[in-house]
Design a protein around this motif. Structure first.
Motif, mmCIF file in Angstrom:
data_model
loop_
_atom_site.group_PDB
_atom_site.id
_atom_site.type_symbol
_atom_site.label_atom_id
_atom_site.label_comp_id
_atom_site.label_asym_id
_atom_site.label_seq_id
_atom_site.Cartn_x
_atom_site.Cartn_y
_atom_site.Cartn_z
ATOM 1 N N PHE A 1 1.016 -1.253 -0.142
ATOM 2 C CA PHE A 1 0.122 -0.017 -0.071
ATOM 3 C C PHE A 1 0.981 1.139 0.040
ATOM 4 C CE2 PHE A 1 -2.178 -3.419 2.021
ATOM 5 C CZ PHE A 1 -3.331 -3.466 1.595
ATOM 6 N N PRO A 2 1.826 1.496 -1.051
ATOM 7 C CA PRO A 2 2.551 2.592 -0.979
ATOM 8 C C PRO A 2 1.914 3.466 -0.855
ATOM 9 C CG PRO A 2 2.399 1.711 -3.273
ATOM 10 C CD PRO A 2 1.962 0.723 -2.246
ATOM 11 N N ASP A 3 2.628 4.711 -0.453
ATOM 12 C CA ASP A 3 1.966 6.265 0.037
ATOM 13 C C ASP A 3 1.816 6.854 -1.456
ATOM 14 O OD1 ASP A 3 1.140 8.110 1.421
ATOM 15 O OD2 ASP A 3 2.947 9.486 1.230
ATOM 16 N N ASP A 4 0.540 7.686 -1.645
ATOM 17 C CA ASP A 4 0.257 8.416 -2.650
ATOM 18 C C ASP A 4 0.427 9.547 -2.496
ATOM 19 O OD1 ASP A 4 -0.857 9.600 -4.877
ATOM 20 O OD2 ASP A 4 -3.017 8.986 -4.542
ATOM 21 N N SER B 1 -5.589 15.025 9.194
ATOM 22 C CA SER B 1 -4.752 15.495 7.847
ATOM 23 C C SER B 1 -3.732 14.392 7.428
ATOM 24 C CB SER B 1 -3.882 16.789 8.555
ATOM 25 O OG SER B 1 -2.626 16.287 9.074
ATOM 26 N N ALA B 2 -3.584 14.270 6.178
ATOM 27 C CA ALA B 2 -2.571 13.281 5.585
ATOM 28 C C ALA B 2 -1.270 13.538 6.013
ATOM 29 C CB ALA B 2 -2.630 13.497 4.067
ATOM 30 N N GLY B 3 -0.933 14.775 6.568
ATOM 31 C CA GLY B 3 0.684 15.007 7.029
ATOM 32 C C GLY B 3 0.615 14.379 8.507
ATOM 33 N N LEU B 4 -0.509 14.531 9.229
ATOM 34 C CA LEU B 4 -0.377 13.752 10.498
ATOM 35 C C LEU B 4 -0.142 12.153 10.452
ATOM 36 C CD1 LEU B 4 -0.838 13.638 13.540
ATOM 37 C CD2 LEU B 4 -3.238 13.673 13.191
ATOM 38 N N VAL B 5 -0.949 11.610 9.509
ATOM 39 C CA VAL B 5 -0.930 10.392 9.357
ATOM 40 C C VAL B 5 0.537 9.825 8.931
ATOM 41 C CG1 VAL B 5 -1.689 8.608 7.576
ATOM 42 C CG2 VAL B 5 -3.326 10.042 8.901
#
Lengths: 181, 137
Positions: B10-13, B87-91
């Motif tokens: 599940f590579p980061d998009d 947020s995607a940044g937090l994740v």
């Protein structure tokens, strides 16, 4: 000894909280009847009874009027989460395993004082549950899963003091945190 | 799943910006009042991987907006749920990947990575309500 019983109806029909019947019996045995579909034993405070009941057993000398405030709502919360079906969180969650409730009851019987506030009780996706307190500057989270050790995380947000580890009945660390709530 | 497996499966998009809001449905069982924070928030139990072992499901608010939908479309058919935003940044800060998984919904993505207790507590405390629980409305 006194008890609070949370039995299932004879017909097996689920009733809403408002419809749950509350009764009491003799002087030495006090019972509240609430409907649920599982047999759950919670030693010390809640013990095994007739099939499909949650029975809360109180220490000798306690009467119905002196039952600690947290006991009945906690038993009701256990009964509620045991009614959850597969997929209850919309993301393939499993039903709560009655063994997790038994374990949680045993734990509470060890650590709770009569005046301890009731924990927040939340189900987890793989059949377990969490007991949580977030008050008085403290965060305490206890994870109870049917096939794993009980784990605890506690932090005092004012001092930064933290404790994280597995719980065992002879370890008083958790009890000392609970006393500070 | 650990970081290595997630990177492979599940590579980061990276086309999802860090300020993108990821939406997560929250059942009422996972909502309570945190006296320390002075607000109602989700439990850390609301941020686990799925019960069937799949990574945690979320919905991209950017795609929902671009399709002229509103966030409440994520709650369609799920009465009594709230919607939390991360947020995607937090994740990513918590060593998770954001990976598209649009089989059932074009906005659906998964958040893959080890969900330690600490990770889930971070999600719970740093999330915000996009659609608050009914008890707050």
């Amino acid at each position: 000894m006194a008890s609070i019983a949370i039995p299932r109806s004879n017909t097996g029909v689920m009733l809403s909280r408002k419809q749950r019947d509350v009764t009491s019996s003799g002087a030495t045995m006090s019972r509240y009847a609430l409907l649920t579909r599982h047999e759950v034993a919670l030693p010390a405070f809640i013990s095994a009874g007739p099939r499909d009941q949650i029975i809360v057993t109180l220490d000798a000398g306690l009467t119905e009027g002196s039952i600690p405030e947290w006991v009945r709502p906690t038993a009701e919360a256990f009964a509620d989460i045991l009614e959850l079906r597969s997929g209850w969180n919309s993301y393939s969650a499993q039903p709560v395993d009655p063994r997790a409730v038994e374990t949680a009851g045993s734990l509470l019987a060890c650590i709770m004082a009569p005046s301890t506030p009731m924990p927040v009780i939340v189900p987890t996706v793989r059949g377990g549950l969490q007991l949580e307190w977030h008050r008085n500057g403290l965060d305490i989270e206890i994870s109870v899963n049917p096939s794993r050790p009980i784990t605890v995380y506690a932090i005092d947000n004012r001092s930064g003091q933290e404790w994280e580890g597995e719980w065992s009945p002879d370890d008083t660390t958790l009890s000392s945190w609970i006393q500070r709530l | 799943m650990d970081e290595r497996e997630c990177g492979l499966l599940f590579p980061d998009d990276r086309s999802v910006p860090d300020d993108e809001v990821l939406l997560r449905r929250i059942p009422r069982w996972h909502v309570f009042h945190d006296e320390n924070m002075g607000r109602v928030r989700p439990s850390s139990a609301a941020f686990e991987d799925d019960g069937d072992g799949d990574p945690m499901s979320v919905y991209l608010s950017g795609i929902i907006q671009s399709e002229k939908r509103t966030p409440d479309s994520v709650l369609a058919g799920h009465a009594d749920y709230a919607l939390a935003g991360l947020s995607a940044g937090l994740v990513r800060e918590l060593q998770q990947t954001v990976h598209p998984d649009a089989r059932d919904d074009t906005a659906h993505e998964v958040v893959c990575g080890s969900k330690t207790d600490r990770t889930r507590r971070n999600f719970a405390k740093r999330s915000h309500w996009v659609i608050p629980p009914a008890t707050l409305l």
